[in-house]
Enzyme design. Sequence first.
Site, short mmCIF file in Angstrom:
data_model
loop_
_atom_site.label_atom_id
_atom_site.label_comp_id
_atom_site.label_asym_id
_atom_site.label_seq_id
_atom_site.Cartn_x
_atom_site.Cartn_y
_atom_site.Cartn_z
N ASN A 51 69.33 56.65 103.72
CA ASN A 51 69.62 58.00 104.21
C ASN A 51 70.76 58.59 103.38
O ASN A 51 71.91 58.19 103.53
CB ASN A 51 70.01 57.91 105.69
CG ASN A 51 70.34 59.27 106.30
OD1 ASN A 51 70.41 60.27 105.59
ND2 ASN A 51 70.55 59.30 107.60
N CYS A 73 72.79 66.03 108.20
CA CYS A 73 71.50 65.79 107.55
C CYS A 73 70.62 67.05 107.51
O CYS A 73 69.60 67.05 106.83
CB CYS A 73 70.77 64.64 108.22
SG CYS A 73 71.71 63.11 108.10
N HIS A 106 63.51 64.91 106.73
CA HIS A 106 64.74 64.17 106.45
C HIS A 106 64.42 62.67 106.58
O HIS A 106 63.66 62.27 107.46
CB HIS A 106 65.81 64.57 107.46
CG HIS A 106 67.01 63.69 107.45
ND1 HIS A 106 67.70 63.42 106.29
CD2 HIS A 106 67.64 62.99 108.44
CE1 HIS A 106 68.71 62.60 106.57
NE2 HIS A 106 68.69 62.32 107.87
#
Length: 342
Positions: free
Chosen positions: A297, A126, A267
């Site tokens: 996500n 990520c 994020h």
Amino acid sequence: MRTSIANLAGTTPIGRAEIKSLATYVPPRVLTNADLEKLVDTSDEWILQRTGIRERHIVEPGVGTSDIAKEAAAEAIRRAGLTPDDIDLIIVGTVTPDMLFPSTACLLQHKLGASRAWGFDVSAACSAFAYSLTVGSQLIAAGSVKYALIVGADVMSSIIDYTDRTTCVLFGDGAGAVVLGPSSSPELGIIDFAHEIDGSGGAALCMPAGGSLKPASHETVDQRLHFVKQDGSTVFKFAVRRTGDLCERLLRRNNVTADDIDLFVSHQANRRIIEAVSERVGIDKSKVIINIERFGNTTAGTIPLAMNDAVLQGRLKKGDLVLVASVGAGFTVGALLIRWAF
Ligand code: ACO
């Protein structure tokens, strides 16, 4: 007289890189919480309360990361007023490359027809978009390349176990791309970055098989080891503590306070993580962009997707001071300070 490496390469350091353009892409197919209720023992209420996610986009079978990356990248190049031939460097941040090799950057270079570009993939989960932004901007600042295409793209649906309720509700597919180039003015661009890795957390979030340690076999498939495995609460605690610390350190060393930040782009892994980190750093809620509700996500895609929504909502304008924060498997942590350039 000593000659710097940059000069040996025939280049001159130029100072700073800026983001010239931004574009994103998500596949049209939407997977809602109600759809997931039919697959696993979960509820819209649980997912929304614990994560902030309502829906995510997922690709049709046969669509790879290079395909969604191409959609975002081609548009970013167009918005920069450039053509693919102007691009010197392509960096793709991803944990879901089309295949282990060749790199997705090579596949994307071919799909775009970016005839002059070299490039590579960055594996930082990520944090991959943040890390790629740093690498690209430093090569521009050194004068080694002029225009870099930085892509964060993941087809998480290809490595998600849709029988595991602890992970399948969290992830979606998506891509974002920016074109970096030399700063148009000394104040604008990527000001500073701070990155950390902590391999002691590797087991808390990983895809155990398919690499050299456990190549694909009937056994690894039967044991469902080609899917994301996560110890959610370990990741959660690490994310809040270490992202917060790194952001504070970056602000301090640039003599910037939380009040000076115009927009916090984190994020998007969990609404509660973003809120806890921004609170810890002292950034007012009104300056935090959260769009996890619509995308889940998307791993390397979340930061450009959030930046894009902020631009569309008029919350990100030329001259704004932006704090970017990332955390991901590895563990990897990142923070960047950017003076927005368009
Ligand atoms: N639906 C209903 N119940 C569920 C679900 C679900 N989808 N998933 C878990 N539960 C249950 C658990 O089984 C548990 O039940 P139990 O108490 O009977 O054992 C209960 O809900 C609580 O589970 P927790 O794991 O404690 O829930 P938590 O509040 O920690 O939320 C979550 C879980 C959302 C995964 C959270 O820990 C999280 O967001 N962690 C961070 C994830 C992350 O940031 N990943 C980012 C990196 S991604 C990358 O780098 C690729």
